[in-house]
Design an enzyme around this catalytic site. Structure first.
Site, PDB file in Angstrom:
ATOM      1  N   GLY A   1      -0.676   2.121  13.437  1.00  0.00           N
ATOM      2  CA  GLY A   1      -0.144   0.691  13.642  1.00  0.00           C
ATOM      3  C   GLY A   1      -1.183  -0.020  14.880  1.00  0.00           C
TER       4      GLY A   1
ATOM      5  N   LYS B   1       0.916  -1.130  -0.112  1.00  0.00           N
ATOM      6  CA  LYS B   1      -0.081   0.059   0.085  1.00  0.00           C
ATOM      7  C   LYS B   1       1.016   1.244   0.058  1.00  0.00           C
ATOM      8  CE  LYS B   1      -2.868   3.104   2.692  1.00  0.00           C
ATOM      9  NZ  LYS B   1      -1.915   4.155   2.014  1.00  0.00           N
TER      10      LYS B   1
ATOM     11  N   GLY C   1       4.743   3.780  10.801  1.00  0.00           N
ATOM     12  CA  GLY C   1       4.011   5.169  10.728  1.00  0.00           C
ATOM     13  C   GLY C   1       3.698   5.421  12.308  1.00  0.00           C
TER      14      GLY C   1
ATOM     15  N   CYS D   1      12.770   7.823  13.026  1.00  0.00           N
ATOM     16  CA  CYS D   1      12.251   7.068  14.171  1.00  0.00           C
ATOM     17  C   CYS D   1      13.228   6.930  15.367  1.00  0.00           C
ATOM     18  CB  CYS D   1      11.857   5.679  13.680  1.00  0.00           C
ATOM     19  SG  CYS D   1      12.478   5.227  12.072  1.00  0.00           S
TER      20      CYS D   1
ATOM     21  N   GLU E   1       6.337  -0.411  13.297  1.00  0.00           N
ATOM     22  CA  GLU E   1       7.071   0.350  14.048  1.00  0.00           C
ATOM     23  C   GLU E   1       6.260   1.772  14.226  1.00  0.00           C
ATOM     24  OE1 GLU E   1      10.922   0.730  12.169  1.00  0.00           O
ATOM     25  OE2 GLU E   1      11.065   2.892  12.751  1.00  0.00           O
TER      26      GLU E   1
ATOM     27  N   GLU F   1       5.864  10.862  21.762  1.00  0.00           N
ATOM     28  CA  GLU F   1       6.742  11.232  20.827  1.00  0.00           C
ATOM     29  C   GLU F   1       6.408  12.402  20.229  1.00  0.00           C
ATOM     30  OE1 GLU F   1       8.570   8.835  17.082  1.00  0.00           O
ATOM     31  OE2 GLU F   1       6.320   9.021  16.917  1.00  0.00           O
TER      32      GLU F   1
END
Ligand code: NAP
Length: 526
Positions: A248, A186, A243, A304, A267, A396
């Site tokens: 997720g 995707k 993402g 990340c 992740e 985050e």
């Protein structure tokens, strides 16, 4: 190569259904739309790609390892050959600089070639053989053999922040194809043109190398429709994702709610704590402050492994570090963020910290009015007590934003570490006089992170055999694997044991005379 805006399904290139909704990439520098339009895939395209992938799986998994290796290398060669066409489109769609994208293209092709080597060595099959012991008493032992087999078709979600190395032909795709699993990607909606170019390179390689049709497909569409439909499809057997935590988690729930739940390797979010131990901080406060901000602002903080949290004992050395880091943040050159959505999320995250009475602002970077999605770096500070009492400070903030946490004692550093969520990385800056403290912290760091670094910075992930790019929840949804490096192949494999199998039925990998020359464990010995 002219972009067509078509889905790539097996060896075909096809427009979406008439009347389907469509998307265009947005240039994050100018805010302008970039042609062509990409119509969104629906259930018909998912059905078509999954049927081809399932059919391809039967043939693809049985191909000689050399044939799969040659396919991966051909895909790498085709991506390399795209040259500036690829980097220029990726620059327009992501705002990332040319040198970064050229490096990422090298890394992407390097990953594909690394997995070709992995296939040729055959090590990943982890063949274990135990001979029959017909005379054993009280029970004879049958012959037993184990090897790893591929899971089946895999859905891969391209990441926004690595349009090449974690996208269409990125780490998850390379690992799954190497394992023997067909892949349906995707595309990330932020870089459809980059995705199409890379997708065509992989599709061409599949055709040229005589791969079964359906080994690779690329679809465009929204996460909530196309993404969910793919993960629900009973032929899909595993998912790779990079993402947001929301995305997720949503995919994980869908995968677990299926009649047959499947693994999701997502992740998601990590603030990557950096510990400045006392002696090292005392000796190098200013240099550490400068190097920290270079890592924090690299790629507008959209890695990340971006260092989002600094832990250190309060005192004059920490003040020297904070002063220098603050100066470097104020001096940092303006950069672009990847998408309007990521830019908006960054602004909200920074505002949340700015408004918190537990936090104070150390410095912010230059404002850049002329860019559509600018990243203004921010550095904040707080105390360990406030940090441990406010879970929102642990979240985050994706971008060049970090928080310095002042601790009163080594015990308080341990308490903060114990209160953290799972992380991709943890970094320790130390010198010999700090080793005793580091030794006490190490068991905690192992529980919290997938990679522990000493006297370095977490941005920059080597693609190699020993890398772990993964970690406990929520940095990933499955801490037992890595998304970078050759060990990523294990995500898409499972072991099968063959008991008393007639030699005539044994695949070459398990034949008694080991015709492939595979490394094997025989009767417990390598
Ligand atoms: P995202 O919104 O999670 O999107 C990633 C992919 O997942 C897209 O293809 C998206 O589809 C799809 N998706 C999202 N929600 C879904 C759902 N409920 N069901 C199925 N598919 C879904 O991530 P992003 O757009 O790349 O970035 C947004 C935020 O993610 C960032 O601000 C950052 O916080 C985080 N992020 C983290 C990392 C990391 O490595 N830690 C990396 C990148 C981003 P569509 O968008 O096409 O609908």
């Amino acid at each position: 190569m002219t972009l067509e805006g078509h889905h790539l399904i097996g060896f075909a290139s096809q427009a979406g259904a008439t009347g389907a909704q469509s998307i265009e990439a947005i240039n994050p520098a100018s805010g302008e739309a970039l042609a062509p339009r990409y119509s969104l895939a629906g259930q018909a395209e998912v059905e078509h790609a999954c049927r081809l992938a399932e059919d391809a799986f039967l043939a693809y998994r049985r191909l000689p390892l050399e044939a799969r290796a040659a396919f991966l290398e051909a895909a790498a060669d085709n991506i390399d050959a795209l040259g500036d066409t690829l980097t220029e489109r990726a620059m327009a769609e992501t705002g990332l600089p040319k040198a970064r994208l050229e490096g990422e293209r090298g890394r992407t092709c390097g990953q594909l070639r690394l997995f070709a080597e992995v296939l040729r060595s055959g090590d990943y099959l982890d063949v274990r053989v135990e001979d029959a012991l017909p005379e054993r008493t009280p029970m004879p032992r049958p012959s037993l053999a184990q090897q790893q087999v591929p899971l089946g078709p895999v859905a891969v979600f391209g990441a926004s922040n690595f349009p090449l190395a974690f996208s269409v032909a990125g780490g998850d795709t390379a690992a799954a194809l190497a394992a023997g699993c067909p892949v349906i990607v995707k595309a990330h909606s932020a870089h459809p043109g980059t995705s199409e170019l890379v997708g065509r390179a992989v599709q061409q390689a599949a055709q040229d190398c005589g791969m079964p049709e359906g080994v690779f497909s690329l679809l465009y569409g929204s996460g909530s429709e196309l993404g969910q439909a793919l993960v629900k499809d009973p032929r899909i057997q595993a998912v790779g994702f990079t993402g947001s935590r929301n995305g997720g988690t949503a995919l994980l729930r869908t995968a677990q709610a299926r009649p047959q739940p499947i693994p999701v390797y997502a992740e998601m979010s990590s603030i990557n704590p950096v510990l400045l131990l006392p002696q090292q901080l005392e000796a190098n406060a200013e240099a550490l402050g400068e190097a920290f901000v270079a890592s924090l602002t690299m790629g507008a903080g959209q890695f990340c492994t971006n260092p989002g949290l600094i832990l250190a004992l309060s005192g004059p050395a920490l003040e020297r570090f904070v002063d220098r880091a603050g100066e470097a943040v104020r001096e940092a050159s303006p950069q672009l963020m990847l998408t309007p959505g990521i830019h908006a999320a960054y602004q909200q995250g920074v505002a949340r910290l700015d408004e918190s009475s537990d936090v104070s602002l150390v410095a912010k970077g230059k404002a850049t009015g002329h860019l559509a999605c600018p990243c203004q770096p921010h550095l904040f500070r707080t105390t360990a007590t406030a940090f441990m009492g406010n879970d929102a400070l642990h979240d985050e903030v994706f971008g060049a934003c970090a928080l310095v946490v002042e601790c009163d004692s080594a015990e308080q550093i341990q308490q903060v570490l114990a209160a953290l969520e799972g992380q991709l990385t943890a970094t320790v800056h130390l010198e010999e006089a700090d080793y005793a403290l580091a030794d006490r912290l190490l068991p905690l760091l192992e529980r919290r992170a997938g990679r522990i670094l000493f006297n370095g910075w977490p941005t920059g992930v080597e693609v190699c055999h020993s890398m772990v790019h993964g970690g406990p929840w929520p940095s990933t949804s499955d801490s037992r694997t890595t998304s970078v490096g050759s060990a990523a192949i294990q995500r898409f494999l499972r072991p099968v044991c063959y008991q008393a199998m007639p030699e005539a039925l044994a695949p070459d990998s398990l034949k008694a005379d080991n015709p492939l020359g595979l490394p094997r464990q025989v009767n417990g010995k390598r």
